[in-house]
Structure formats: C-alpha cells, structure tokens
Design a protein around this motif. Structure first.
Motif, PDB file in Angstrom:
ATOM      1  N   UNK A   1       0.844  -1.197   0.000  1.00 50.24           N
ATOM      2  CA  UNK A   1       0.000   0.000   0.000  1.00 50.24           C
ATOM      3  C   UNK A   1       0.885   1.254   0.000  1.00 50.24           C
ATOM      4  N   UNK A   2       0.487   2.237  -0.762  1.00 47.17           N
ATOM      5  CA  UNK A   2       1.266   3.476  -0.901  1.00 47.17           C
ATOM      6  C   UNK A   2       2.679   3.217  -1.413  1.00 47.17           C
ATOM      7  N   UNK A   3       2.867   2.099  -2.149  1.00 42.80           N
ATOM      8  CA  UNK A   3       4.155   1.790  -2.759  1.00 42.80           C
ATOM      9  C   UNK A   3       5.206   1.232  -1.816  1.00 42.80           C
ATOM     10  N   UNK A   4       4.827   0.907  -0.576  1.00 43.76           N
ATOM     11  CA  UNK A   4       5.793   0.392   0.400  1.00 43.76           C
ATOM     12  C   UNK A   4       5.369  -0.998   0.879  1.00 43.76           C
ATOM     13  N   UNK A   5       6.303  -1.946   0.798  1.00 44.01           N
ATOM     14  CA  UNK A   5       6.031  -3.319   1.218  1.00 44.01           C
ATOM     15  C   UNK A   5       5.616  -3.354   2.682  1.00 44.01           C
ATOM     16  N   UNK A   6       4.532  -4.074   2.967  1.00 45.68           N
ATOM     17  CA  UNK A   6       4.064  -4.193   4.351  1.00 45.68           C
ATOM     18  C   UNK A   6       5.159  -4.806   5.234  1.00 45.68           C
ATOM     19  N   UNK A   7       5.268  -4.306   6.463  1.00 48.59           N
ATOM     20  CA  UNK A   7       6.291  -4.782   7.403  1.00 48.59           C
ATOM     21  C   UNK A   7       6.159  -6.278   7.661  1.00 48.59           C
ATOM     22  N   UNK A   8       4.928  -6.753   7.756  1.00 48.91           N
ATOM     23  CA  UNK A   8       4.691  -8.178   8.007  1.00 48.91           C
ATOM     24  C   UNK A   8       5.263  -9.038   6.886  1.00 48.91           C
ATOM     25  N   UNK A   9       5.061  -8.613   5.655  1.00 51.39           N
ATOM     26  CA  UNK A   9       5.548  -9.380   4.504  1.00 51.39           C
ATOM     27  C   UNK A   9       7.075  -9.296   4.426  1.00 51.39           C
ATOM     28  N   UNK A  10       7.638  -8.139   4.718  1.00 47.78           N
ATOM     29  CA  UNK A  10       9.100  -7.974   4.723  1.00 47.78           C
ATOM     30  C   UNK A  10       9.730  -8.897   5.764  1.00 47.78           C
ATOM     31  N   UNK A  11       9.156  -8.930   6.974  1.00 52.92           N
ATOM     32  CA  UNK A  11       9.685  -9.809   8.027  1.00 52.92           C
ATOM     33  C   UNK A  11       9.573 -11.271   7.617  1.00 52.92           C
ATOM     34  N   UNK A  12       8.457 -11.623   7.018  1.00 51.47           N
ATOM     35  CA  UNK A  12       8.258 -12.989   6.546  1.00 51.47           C
ATOM     36  C   UNK A  12       9.332 -13.359   5.524  1.00 51.47           C
ATOM     37  N   UNK A  13       9.614 -12.453   4.607  1.00 51.47           N
ATOM     38  CA  UNK A  13      10.653 -12.678   3.599  1.00 51.47           C
ATOM     39  C   UNK A  13      12.027 -12.815   4.252  1.00 51.47           C
ATOM     40  N   UNK A  14      12.322 -11.932   5.198  1.00 51.20           N
ATOM     41  CA  UNK A  14      13.609 -11.989   5.905  1.00 51.20           C
ATOM     42  C   UNK A  14      13.793 -13.314   6.632  1.00 51.20           C
ATOM     43  N   UNK A  15      12.681 -13.913   7.065  1.00 48.61           N
ATOM     44  CA  UNK A  15      12.708 -15.190   7.791  1.00 48.61           C
ATOM     45  C   UNK A  15      12.557 -16.397   6.862  1.00 48.61           C
ATOM     46  N   UNK A  16      12.742 -16.172   5.550  1.00 48.40           N
ATOM     47  CA  UNK A  16      12.618 -17.240   4.534  1.00 48.40           C
ATOM     48  C   UNK A  16      11.229 -17.846   4.509  1.00 48.40           C
ATOM     49  N   UNK A  17      10.231 -17.037   4.804  1.00 44.68           N
ATOM     50  CA  UNK A  17       8.850 -17.502   4.773  1.00 44.68           C
ATOM     51  C   UNK A  17       8.217 -17.269   3.414  1.00 44.68           C
ATOM     52  N   UNK A  18       6.939 -17.519   3.337  1.00 43.19           N
ATOM     53  CA  UNK A  18       6.197 -17.358   2.086  1.00 43.19           C
ATOM     54  C   UNK A  18       4.858 -16.694   2.375  1.00 43.19           C
ATOM     55  N   UNK A  19       4.429 -15.866   1.444  1.00 44.36           N
ATOM     56  CA  UNK A  19       3.149 -15.173   1.520  1.00 44.36           C
ATOM     57  C   UNK A  19       2.334 -15.619   0.320  1.00 44.36           C
ATOM     58  N   UNK A  20       1.204 -16.250   0.563  1.00 46.54           N
ATOM     59  CA  UNK A  20       0.389 -16.811  -0.510  1.00 46.54           C
ATOM     60  C   UNK A  20      -0.984 -16.164  -0.488  1.00 46.54           C
ATOM     61  N   UNK A  21      -1.366 -15.578  -1.624  1.00 49.10           N
ATOM     62  CA  UNK A  21      -2.716 -15.034  -1.755  1.00 49.10           C
ATOM     63  C   UNK A  21      -3.548 -16.032  -2.554  1.00 49.10           C
ATOM     64  N   UNK A  22      -4.694 -16.398  -1.989  1.00 49.09           N
ATOM     65  CA  UNK A  22      -5.605 -17.326  -2.648  1.00 49.09           C
ATOM     66  C   UNK A  22      -6.863 -16.542  -3.012  1.00 49.09           C
ATOM     67  N   UNK A  23      -7.207 -16.563  -4.293  1.00 46.91           N
ATOM     68  CA  UNK A  23      -8.380 -15.846  -4.770  1.00 46.91           C
ATOM     69  C   UNK A  23      -9.430 -16.848  -5.237  1.00 46.91           C
ATOM     70  N   UNK A  24     -10.667 -16.588  -4.849  1.00 43.15           N
ATOM     71  CA  UNK A  24     -11.750 -17.498  -5.254  1.00 43.15           C
ATOM     72  C   UNK A  24     -12.325 -17.141  -6.612  1.00 43.15           C
ATOM     73  N   UNK A  25     -11.806 -16.076  -7.223  1.00 41.23           N
ATOM     74  CA  UNK A  25     -12.307 -15.662  -8.539  1.00 41.23           C
ATOM     75  C   UNK A  25     -11.167 -15.689  -9.543  1.00 41.23           C
TER      76      UNK A  25
END
Length: 63
Positions: free
Chosen positions: A36-60
C-alpha cells in the motif's frame, strides 16, 4: 536457518501466511495489497527476511 521442505508439500515454506480473498485478484491488485502506498508491508518484509512465504488465494478467476 535453513529448513528443508518435502518436495511433495503444497506449502512453500515452514513459515507461510495464507491470505484468502473472495474477489478478483489480478497482479495489479496483489501489488496494491502487498505494497500500500508503494511500500512493502512490514509483516511481509519480516516474513521474507525469515525465509517464509506469503500466498494469496483468490476465489475468482483473474484472467
């Protein structure tokens, strides 16, 4: 840390966040959701730093 994931696993990382949307989520909306506003969310950045994954699931279908 280096985690090994079973190749048969459908979960991409040991530390994974799933976000489920009941709306159409083309790439342009996903980018706005993650940055949002062109800046990566802190939660997603931390997840990336921790070698995690962020998955968006869309029903459409976004195609």
């Amino acid at each position: 840390m280096n985690f090994e994931i079973n190749q048969d696993s459908f979960i991409p990382a040991k530390n994974t966040i799933f976000q489920v949307k009941a709306t159409n989520m083309p790439a342009s909306k996903i980018e706005k959701e993650m940055c949002p506003n062109g800046k990566l969310r802190k939660t997603i950045k931390k997840l990336s730093d921790d070698n995690g994954a962020y998955v968006i699931v869309s029903s459409m279908n976004g195609f």
